[in-house]
Design a protein around this motif. Sequence first.
Motif, PDB file in Angstrom:
ATOM      1  N   SER A 346       0.822  -1.211   0.000  1.00  0.00           N
ATOM      2  CA  SER A 346       0.000   0.000   0.000  1.00  0.00           C
ATOM      3  C   SER A 346       0.854   1.259   0.000  1.00  0.00           C
ATOM      4  N   THR A 347       0.335   2.249  -0.735  1.00  0.00           N
ATOM      5  CA  THR A 347       1.001   3.561  -0.749  1.00  0.00           C
ATOM      6  C   THR A 347       0.236   4.578   0.092  1.00  0.00           C
ATOM      7  N   ASP A 348      -0.882   4.151   0.668  1.00  0.00           N
ATOM      8  CA  ASP A 348      -1.705   5.066   1.463  1.00  0.00           C
ATOM      9  C   ASP A 348      -1.143   5.290   2.865  1.00  0.00           C
ATOM     10  N   LEU A 349      -0.258   4.413   3.309  1.00  0.00           N
ATOM     11  CA  LEU A 349       0.371   4.561   4.622  1.00  0.00           C
ATOM     12  C   LEU A 349       1.871   4.784   4.444  1.00  0.00           C
ATOM     13  N   ASP A 350       2.490   5.320   5.466  1.00  0.00           N
ATOM     14  CA  ASP A 350       3.944   5.476   5.476  1.00  0.00           C
ATOM     15  C   ASP A 350       4.562   4.157   5.941  1.00  0.00           C
ATOM     16  N   VAL A 351       5.165   3.405   5.012  1.00  0.00           N
ATOM     17  CA  VAL A 351       5.784   2.111   5.324  1.00  0.00           C
ATOM     18  C   VAL A 351       7.257   2.177   4.948  1.00  0.00           C
ATOM     19  N   GLN A 352       8.133   1.909   5.908  1.00  0.00           N
ATOM     20  CA  GLN A 352       9.580   1.932   5.688  1.00  0.00           C
ATOM     21  C   GLN A 352      10.172   0.566   6.013  1.00  0.00           C
ATOM     22  N   ASN A 353      11.078   0.100   5.155  1.00  0.00           N
ATOM     23  CA  ASN A 353      11.793  -1.154   5.416  1.00  0.00           C
ATOM     24  C   ASN A 353      13.158  -0.808   5.980  1.00  0.00           C
ATOM     25  N   GLN A 354      13.367  -1.126   7.256  1.00  0.00           N
ATOM     26  CA  GLN A 354      14.598  -0.769   7.958  1.00  0.00           C
ATOM     27  C   GLN A 354      15.370  -2.034   8.323  1.00  0.00           C
ATOM     28  N   ASN A 355      16.297  -2.454   7.418  1.00  0.00           N
ATOM     29  CA  ASN A 355      17.173  -3.590   7.717  1.00  0.00           C
ATOM     30  C   ASN A 355      16.409  -4.835   8.162  1.00  0.00           C
ATOM     31  N   GLY A 356      15.368  -5.181   7.399  1.00  0.00           N
ATOM     32  CA  GLY A 356      14.614  -6.391   7.692  1.00  0.00           C
ATOM     33  C   GLY A 356      13.422  -6.194   8.592  1.00  0.00           C
ATOM     34  N   VAL A 357      13.179  -4.968   9.052  1.00  0.00           N
ATOM     35  CA  VAL A 357      12.016  -4.657   9.883  1.00  0.00           C
ATOM     36  C   VAL A 357      11.155  -3.639   9.148  1.00  0.00           C
ATOM     37  N   GLN A 358       9.865  -3.952   8.992  1.00  0.00           N
ATOM     38  CA  GLN A 358       8.953  -3.009   8.362  1.00  0.00           C
ATOM     39  C   GLN A 358       8.310  -2.132   9.437  1.00  0.00           C
ATOM     40  N   GLN A 359       8.356  -0.821   9.185  1.00  0.00           N
ATOM     41  CA  GLN A 359       7.798   0.169  10.107  1.00  0.00           C
ATOM     42  C   GLN A 359       6.550   0.771   9.465  1.00  0.00           C
ATOM     43  N   ILE A 360       5.388   0.492  10.054  1.00  0.00           N
ATOM     44  CA  ILE A 360       4.101   0.930   9.507  1.00  0.00           C
ATOM     45  C   ILE A 360       3.573   2.045  10.401  1.00  0.00           C
ATOM     46  N   THR A 361       3.391   3.236   9.833  1.00  0.00           N
ATOM     47  CA  THR A 361       2.943   4.400  10.598  1.00  0.00           C
ATOM     48  C   THR A 361       1.543   4.795  10.161  1.00  0.00           C
TER      49      THR A 361
END
Length: 896
Positions: A346-361
């Motif tokens: 999804s592009t509707d949320l801020d999702v970041q992939n940080q070294n194998g961990v996905q951060q969903i805001t």
Amino acid sequence: MKKFTRIAIATFLFLQMMIIGANSSLADTSSTPGLTKMGTRAFSDLTRCISTKQKLDVYYLVDESNSLPMTDPESARAGILAASLKELAGFDSSITVNYGVGFFGSSFDPWKNFQTVNPSNIDAAASAFASEVKSRNRQNETNWLAGLNGAADILYKHESTSHACQALIWLTDGGLWLAKKGSSSEIDQPAVDSAEGTLCDNTFLNLRKNNVSVFGVLLQNTKALENIYKNNPTYYAQNDKGVALMRPLVEGDGSTLPGQQSTSCGGEVLPNYSAGALLIAKDPIALALQFLVLGGQTRGGIPSDLSPGNPTTFDVEKGVRKFQILTTSKHWTLTSPVGIQYSDGSTDLDVQNQNGVQQITVNGTALKLGRWKFDFDQSGAIVNKLLLYSGLIIQLDPGQYIGGKKTYISGQVVVDGSKEIAKLSDYRTHDFEIDQVTSTGSSLKINNVKIDNSGVFSAPFDLTSNQKNLEIRITLRISTVSGKNLADVSTSKFLTILLPSNYPTIDSPILLSPINGPKGVGKGPLTIHGPLSGAGKVCLSGNTPFGISIKRDATNRSEKYSWRVSGIDSDGCVAINQGEIKQLQIEGSNPVIADAHVIAEIPLKFLSSSADGSISLAAPIDFETTIIRAGRGFVKIFLFLFGVGLPLFLLYLLNVKTSKLIFGIGIQRATYKVKIDSISGISPIGGGHINPTADDFKLIPQQPDVPNYQDPIGLMRTRVSFLPLKAPWYEIEALPGSRIVTLHPGSSAAATNKNKRFASGQINKIPADIGKFWAIEVKESDLQSAQSVSSVPGTLVIFKRNNPRATTQHLDRVAEVIATAGIWNRLAEIKQTPINQSKAQKEKKVTNSGKRKTRKQGERSDVASSNANSVPTNGSTPPPPPGRPPTQPPTTSSRS
């Protein structure tokens, strides 16, 4: 406060880059130990400091021992350190960042002196740093003492010119190890033991005292250690023993690795010291998760594990303005309470992939209150974390005046980056606390803190004595309606006592009475105290009208305020001599009406006859404005005329019947012979500090709630208005020849201006709960003596309701009373107000006068019992007036 968030992010990122990069070559499937409580505090200490000073010195202390080719065969540390240095250039442009580099092995080498980093020079600096790190891995020893002492000395010398926050990044791959002279393979254990003692008792203690935040980074490569154990078990054991001291050194307590004995080092890490943190580089994904959680905590989030099951659910309640999910799952689905689904694509949320961990805001319009559902991969060991954010920050009002003994702090809890007003009623709990943290490490809670539902707070207080620098920490603790704790909202303000003893001081804040309606006028005194030595002046330094500016109000009407200041000389100043007290009268009004708590400022200039130059400061003015609701009186008359008279009369009788002083069980009373000083406040007659003991408070026998209670210093009684819609009140009447000083509701300057009944201090308003009552009895003869200009003796009476589980309750109660602001101002008020005879006293005087006329000539009159202004010559407490039941007074104490 947005700047604070950027600081926090940058601080965590440059350390995160260093550690995560290390794990790329030191991969291991074992779990990464989380930060300890002290480690978490270390990041908080540093980010709080940066937000205050706007300057940061970072010193890299890098291991260059010959074990590094085994523990870091690909020289990953070079890229780690270069990347972390680049992160320093990402700080806000208003923050000055300097860095320096030193290496250690057998000795310390200060390779790079401090220089400023910025986007234009950082790439070249990082490249040179990486090249230098790669070339250094040839020294035989791991001499922690030489390296840390060298770095500490450089930091200490640089701080004297930079006055910046300081961080030491200490990177090592093994424990303290020193070789015997003439040998490269044998350990010198006595030298190691001596070095450990010096590091513990001196080096790290001084680093904490000097507010250097130490971040120790241990490269713990399991495979390399296994090979060392096979080839050289003796060295393995020596290294393991050396590593054991790393956490105690950095954090003050604990064990570095599982199975090692916990050790303490360097004594208690006091509140005014900077804490340290130990980071152990192992699995990159686990460490990335740890740092994301930690970064979220710094930005105001609070982490928790999601409930078991797949899918898992969680609630987003009122007062939560953002949440984040951290997951090691590659694929997931998040469903909102209204049925909207989001996925890893999804592009509707801020999702970041940080070294194998996905951060969903999730925030903004996507945030919905209610129950959310989270689906994730079934395969593998998946870790999910939830962080909830309140979005609240604390904004302090600017320009707080600091000088003399009394000061003031105020502000508001607001929603970060929004015009939305905070509503503390959205939360189940909202405990609010302000503390003074002194340079000696003690912490003292400030009393009389007020905060309303919109988050507006204020706290006048007495500065802790003998302190030139002071930190004020403001903390709001909140939880959701269901009881789930959210992160504390906290900030600090560092105060400096600016006025020397040869300058005059003022009482701050300046408190005005409320401005009621468009024609109302708020009035209050600006009290000026003469210097402790010499003479001086206080001048109004602003332009017309006196430079007074509005700092906080509920509506935009600052230009409509009218101000008047009386009592100043023709030059706009007030000259004052040593020990004198003078007052200016400030009046304010505004035709634009609103219900609001208003903070204004008046610029002042302080001068001393014995010093050149002046000191310019701004004094806060605190008052309220109210809307007078028209027609209330007419409505009452209308209702009365239409048959409400009888219910109102019954309501009056009900008030008379039910309004009583709350007595109950466990009431205790203590008395102290004290003096009230214009500078030092309340102290024992002989000077020093009151040292209360539990035995000072004597138990008063249990009795039911009563309408009247006779105390040795006066009669406490209930008063019920003939207007039954007016709330009953409670008061105390002083004995003849005495006055009472107290600051319960109704006894302040604002109240006395409105109600002349309490102006003289013969009668004072008191709380209904006797357990909350305190007062100071002052004899009229002492009040009017020549010495009363600077100090007045009296008797301090304090009641409390005993709590057997609160072992320090007596100390807290006395400290609370002594810290009450405005006692000397109240004393000055009643001294300037002539003593009035009450109706009962006048009637008694007339009666006794008639009796004297019937006596035979020569028969002695009992003047003492008839004269309302007489004072017992032996200092004993006068008997209660006739008709009042005598009450056995509790045993008094004059302990000091």
